[in-house]
Structures are given as structure tokens and as C-alpha cells.
Design an enzyme around this catalytic site. Structure first.
Site, PDB file in Angstrom:
ATOM      1  N   ASP A  27     -11.347   2.963   4.107  1.00  0.00           N
ATOM      2  CA  ASP A  27     -11.784   1.572   4.005  1.00  0.00           C
ATOM      3  C   ASP A  27     -13.316   1.491   3.961  1.00  0.00           C
ATOM      4  OD1 ASP A  27      -9.969  -0.448   3.662  1.00  0.00           O
ATOM      5  OD2 ASP A  27      -9.493  -0.688   5.787  1.00  0.00           O
ATOM      6  N   GLN A  40      -4.975  -1.356   9.607  1.00  0.00           N
ATOM      7  CA  GLN A  40      -4.886  -2.697   9.025  1.00  0.00           C
ATOM      8  C   GLN A  40      -5.534  -3.717   9.965  1.00  0.00           C
ATOM      9  OE1 GLN A  40      -3.493  -3.378   5.899  1.00  0.00           O
ATOM     10  NE2 GLN A  40      -4.321  -5.431   6.235  1.00  0.00           N
ATOM     11  N   LYS A  68       0.840  -1.208   0.000  1.00  0.00           N
ATOM     12  CA  LYS A  68       0.000   0.000   0.000  1.00  0.00           C
ATOM     13  C   LYS A  68       0.870   1.251   0.000  1.00  0.00           C
ATOM     14  CE  LYS A  68      -3.930  -2.207   2.198  1.00  0.00           C
ATOM     15  NZ  LYS A  68      -4.553  -2.680   3.445  1.00  0.00           N
TER      16      LYS A  68
END
Ligand code: NDP
Length: 301
Positions: free
Chosen positions: A122, A99, A55
């Protein structure tokens, strides 16, 4: 022999990244704004470390600012929430991603809901989930957004198509169904308690499989000409490659499904690469929204 068109997710994702990079370059040149993404990793899960590295690398490649916060496994909830407060208040950060999974002593819901919804790239914050469900402007989870982009490219308008989403998780199945509904598909969500699942899939113009069961969806579940999007990533033994070797497969039995489908995503190289590309797209969108600038074309739901 596959008769279906193979949807090349790698090429599609590269194209999304190019569009993001071009938009970022314009933002910098015209408005002197650099979108920033902060990724927070707690603990030392090797798979998560690989994702986070990837990422960060791709964020920099499209011209954005990338910030990584690696915290030790024993980080307390108070410390993690304090970091999120700091990132929420930082005007150079437009996207924040924690994460998952988090170590067991940390409450995931509490942590995710501490992120400013406008920076929740997200799309897991309860406010974004509610906004998506009620048809308001939301940050949309990356994997379903990637699937939607590929389906729009394949079909143009999705209105009136029968779509079956197999799987009802909060991160893939449910938001996928919401997005398809928003694009006026007739949506069925199938799950582990669904009866006659094969028959339900056979009626679908679009099948999205997000189950986590290797090669579960067979060719005889697929209506001829349907589009099949395989979200699954499963590692199985591959004795044909040698003792102890493994390979990645999806939730769809690719060989049989590709004989019947009109178009299908492979695993690997289908949905997978789209997830990070959409994370970058979401960060750009969040940045544009926060500055009251027009959103990038074709990169939002
Ligand atoms: P979850 O385990 O959270 O959800 C799986 C869903 O599948 C559940 O709703 C479950 O139903 C349903 N299910 C399980 N068994 C069956 C069955 N026999 N028949 C029908 N439905 C069934 O998984 P995720 O949604 O997180 O992930 C799904 C897959 O997608 C995984 O392989 C994962 O690795 C992959 N993935 C890929 C990503 C990418 O970037 N490409 C990103 C995220 C996930 P029930 O609710 O009834 O238990």
C-alpha cells in the site's frame, strides 16, 4: 456533448492486469517463484469485505497466491502485530495489506509501520513515504500510482506541465503530488484552506481531484485541453432513477468538465479499477525486488 477524450480506466486496468499476469507466468516458469499477497481484515465492515473479496479474486486471476486473514472486531493490537510479524517472516508472502479503516481501539500508524517496508504494497509505511519524498526506490500507494500510469500514457513525458492536486491526504493527495514532482511537473497542492482555487485549477495542464466532495470541480475551473483525473468516489441521491436510488459521482462535475478538458476519467470506470490493478503490480514489484530480479516494465513509478 463531451468533447474530451474519456480515459477508460476499466480497459487500462485490464491491460495492467494482463501485463502482471504475463510477468507472473514468466516468474513461475523461469524462476519457480509465485508472488504472494496477504490481506488482513479486522472486523466486519461490509465495504471493506467487498474490497477484500475483490482483491483476493483478482490476485488469483493473475496467477498469484492470495492469503486472507479475517480477524474478529475485538482482536487486540498484540495479536494483530504478531500476525504481521509472522507474515513479514514468511518467504512465500511478498505483499502485505492491512485493510483500513481499523477498529478504533487499534493504532493504525503502529500497525502499518509494523509491516516490513519491502512488503508494504500500500506504500503507507513511514519509510516508504520518506523514500518517495526523497526520490528513492519506494513502494508507492496504489491509487496515485494508477493515476500516474494513466497520465504518462496520455502525455508521454510530464516534464514541465503544471499539475494541481486538489486534496492533501496521506493516501492520495500527498503521494500524488510527490509522484508528479518526481516526473518533473510543476506541482501545486490545493486543499480546504486554499484561496482562489478555481483560478489555480484554471492554470493547470493536469488536475487531479481527490477531495471527497461530489462534483466540486466544475468545467469553468478547467483550462481548455487539460487532463482531468477524478479520484473521488461519492454516492449521491438519484431521484431520476426512482425513489431512494443513488448513484456514484466523482469530485469533478463530469458533464461540464468534459466539455472543456482534453481528456477526463469518468466515475465509475476511471481511477477506481486502477487501484487494485496497481496493488497487483506492487506485489509483483515487491516479489521481483526481494529476489533481486528486474522489475516489471511500465508497472512502477
Ligand atoms: P480525505 O478526506 O482524507 O482528504 C480530502 C482532502 O480534500 C483534504 O486534504 C481536504 O483538505 C481537501 N478538501 C476538502 N474539502 C475541500 C474543499 N472544499 N476545497 C479544497 N479541498 C478540500 O480524502 P481521501 O484523499 O482519502 O479521498 C479523496 C476522495 O478520493 C474520496 O472521494 C475517496 O472516496 C476517493 N478515493 C478513491 C480511491 C479510488 O480507488 N479511486 C482511493 C482512495 C480514495 P484539508 O486537508 O484542508 O482538510
Amino acid at each position: 456533448m463531451a468533447s474530451a477524450q474519456i480515459i477508460d480506466g476499466k480497459a487500462f486496468a485490464a491491460n495492467v492486469r494482463e501485463k502482471v499476469a504475463a510477468h507472473v507466468a514468466r516468474l513461475k516458469e523461469v524462476h519457480h517463484i509465485t508472488p504472494g499477497l496477504a490481506v488482513v481484515l479486522v472486523g466486519e465492515d461490509p465495504a471493506s469485505e467487498v474490497y477484500v473479496r475483490s482483491k483476493g479474486k483478482q490476485t488469483v486471476e493473475v496467477g498469484m497466491k492470495s492469503v486472507e486473514h479475517k480477524l474478529p472486531e475485538q482482536t487486540s493490537e498484540t495479536e494483530l502485530l504478531a500476525l504481521l510479524d509472522q507474515l513479514n517472516a514468511d518467504p512465500s508472502i511478498h505483499g502485505i495489506l492491512v485493510q483500513l479503516p481499523l477498529p478504533k481501539h487499534l493504532n493504525e500508524d503502529l500497525v502499518i509501520n509494523r509491516i516490513d517496508p519491502a512488503k508494504d504494497v500500500d506504500g503507507f509505511h513511514i519509510s516508504n513515504v520518506g523514500r518517495l519524498a526523497t526520490g528513492q526506490k519506494a513502494m508507492v500507494p496504489c491509487t496515485p500510482l494508477g493515476c500516474l500510469m494513466m497520465l504518462r500514457e496520455q502525455h508521454g513525458s510530464l516534464a514541465g506541465l503544471n499539475a494541481v492536486v486538489v486534496g492533501r491526504s496521506n493516501i492520495v493527495g500527498k503521494p500524488m503530488a510527490q509522484l508528479l514532482l518526481r516526473d518533473s511537473c510543476t506541482v501545486t497542492i490545493a486543499h480546504s484552506r486554499t484561496k482562489d482555487i478555481e483560478e489555480i485549477c484554471r492554470r493547470a495542464d493536469i488536475v487531479v481531484a481527490a477531495v471527497g466532495r461530489p462534483q466540486m470541480v466544475h468545467g469553468d475551473w478547467i483550462k481548455p485541453g487539460a487532463t482531468v483525473i477524478d479520484v473521488g468516489i461519492n454516492r449521491i441521491d438519484a431521484p431520476e432513477k426512482g425513489a431512494g436510488k443513488t448513484r456514484l459521482v466523482g469530485d469533478v462535475d463530469f458533464d461540464s468538465a468534459a466539455q472543456v478538458a482534453g481528456a477526463i476519467t469518468p466515475v465509475p470506470g476511471g481511477v477506481g479499477p486502477m487501484t487494485i490493478a496497481c496493488l497487483l503490480a506492487n506485489t509483483l514489484t515487491a516479489c521481483c525486488r526481494s529476489h533481486g530480479l528486474p522489475e516489471p516494465d511500465g508497472l512502477t513509478a
